[in-house]
Write an enzyme that holds these catalytic residues in place. Sequence first.
Site, PDB file in Angstrom:
ATOM      1  N   ARG A  19       0.835  -1.220   0.000  1.00  0.00           N
ATOM      2  CA  ARG A  19       0.000   0.000   0.000  1.00  0.00           C
ATOM      3  C   ARG A  19       0.866   1.265   0.000  1.00  0.00           C
ATOM      4  O   ARG A  19       0.548   2.240   0.669  1.00  0.00           O
ATOM      5  CB  ARG A  19      -0.955   0.044   1.192  1.00  0.00           C
ATOM      6  CG  ARG A  19      -2.006  -1.033   1.203  1.00  0.00           C
ATOM      7  CD  ARG A  19      -2.969  -0.889   0.024  1.00  0.00           C
ATOM      8  NE  ARG A  19      -4.129  -1.738   0.210  1.00  0.00           N
ATOM      9  CZ  ARG A  19      -4.173  -3.037  -0.091  1.00  0.00           C
ATOM     10  NH1 ARG A  19      -3.117  -3.626  -0.624  1.00  0.00           N
ATOM     11  NH2 ARG A  19      -5.274  -3.728   0.100  1.00  0.00           N
TER      12      ARG A  19
ATOM     13  N   SER B  16     -10.428  -0.383   3.168  1.00  0.00           N
ATOM     14  CA  SER B  16      -9.668  -0.564   4.414  1.00  0.00           C
ATOM     15  C   SER B  16      -9.193   0.787   4.907  1.00  0.00           C
ATOM     16  O   SER B  16      -8.488   1.491   4.186  1.00  0.00           O
ATOM     17  CB  SER B  16      -8.428  -1.428   4.171  1.00  0.00           C
ATOM     18  OG  SER B  16      -8.781  -2.677   3.675  1.00  0.00           O
TER      19      SER B  16
ATOM     20  N   GLU C 208      -4.461   3.801   6.313  1.00  0.00           N
ATOM     21  CA  GLU C 208      -4.088   3.538   4.927  1.00  0.00           C
ATOM     22  C   GLU C 208      -4.649   4.642   4.047  1.00  0.00           C
ATOM     23  O   GLU C 208      -4.076   5.021   3.024  1.00  0.00           O
ATOM     24  CB  GLU C 208      -4.687   2.180   4.518  1.00  0.00           C
ATOM     25  CG  GLU C 208      -4.151   1.642   3.235  1.00  0.00           C
ATOM     26  CD  GLU C 208      -5.234   1.196   2.295  1.00  0.00           C
ATOM     27  OE1 GLU C 208      -5.487   1.945   1.330  1.00  0.00           O
ATOM     28  OE2 GLU C 208      -5.817   0.133   2.518  1.00  0.00           O
TER      29      GLU C 208
END
Length: 336
Positions: free
Chosen positions: A160, A235, A331
């Site tokens: 990520r 997420s 994130e």
Amino acid sequence: MNIQVDKSLKAYNTFGIDVTAAQFIAVSSVDELRAVVDKQKSLFILGGGSNMLLVDDIAQLVVQLNIKGIQIVDQTSDHVIVDVSAGENWHEFVLWCLERNYGGLENLSLIPGNVGTAPIQNIGAYGVELKDRMVSLEALHIATNTIHTFSNADCKFGYRNSIFKEESKGEFIIISVRFKLTKKNHVLNSAYGAINTELSFMGIKDPSIQDIAKAVIRIRQQKLPDPKVLGNSGSFFKNPIISMEQFEQLVSTHPDIPHYPVSSTTVKVPAGWLVEQCGFKGQRFGDAGVHKKQALVLVNYGQAKGHEILALAKNIQAAVKEKFGIPIEAEVNILP
Ligand code: EPU
């Protein structure tokens, strides 16, 4: 140049947060983008708005990248090289590939957002990441208004993460992304547990790339809320990577903790599990909440303010730190 003033961004971010852009412009070509960059350097770039939490009104000029186009630039009997403009919707591009039987992106079906923002966080799901299929990308360097090519290695992809979230943050605008996909002998990636389970549930023994996509879509639809129905950004937290030592301590008190080895000394544990253990799954505080089927996803039930979602995120981070001694990192980009 058609600049709009005091524009609500509610419809432009998947969390559905109602902040105002003092100035807003949609650009549909690289030339238009370069004309904007020529006049103004302090910009807020908006793609699909699917990986951001907007906590305040935006004083900068908001530029929505609407540049479209998918072009095959080279092919052999085995492979195809495709250039995709930044403003193309990610999932529509995946469907475009599936219709032509181009393999490689099927595990990344139904991820919200646009093609141009996908490399920034190196989108990933079910054992595949964007970096596994990307050849290179073109990006406009804002300071000099020149176009640069980044190879896959230049992007410094990680979990990520990429150079565009680190040392080059805010310096470039991705305008197109080049992928290498298979035309035959597709390499199927069904190792991720849930895909195999879903395929057997669907009664499929010898899956095609289209079957894998169907399985992924079914899994995502069961677990993840559709942003058109319930505001969210996928997420919210990254899965933390902890030391083997810390992991061994955790296992002694929580023998059922799910985990994935990362190296001989580190282990990744699912943030969703940690958040659920702290009792947050399905909780609602005003219009801000934690999704009932996936504790990693924060949701906006309608009128939540960005700072309310942020306050909830901070409470969750503090609770996880307190209970497990593990810091969990957002994130999603918290902006502006
Ligand atoms: N889990 C719980 N409770 C929860 C959620 C998960 O106990 O509320 C447990 C599950 O039972 C499972 C483990 O955590 O044992 C992992 O869950 P899952 O397979 O659903 O994946 P994840 O780690 O929660 C990651 C990505 C997702 C991606 C899936 C599938 C991150 C931060 N998230 O989620 O990506 O779709 O794997 O590959 O890496 C996104 O980035 O927006 C996203 C949705």
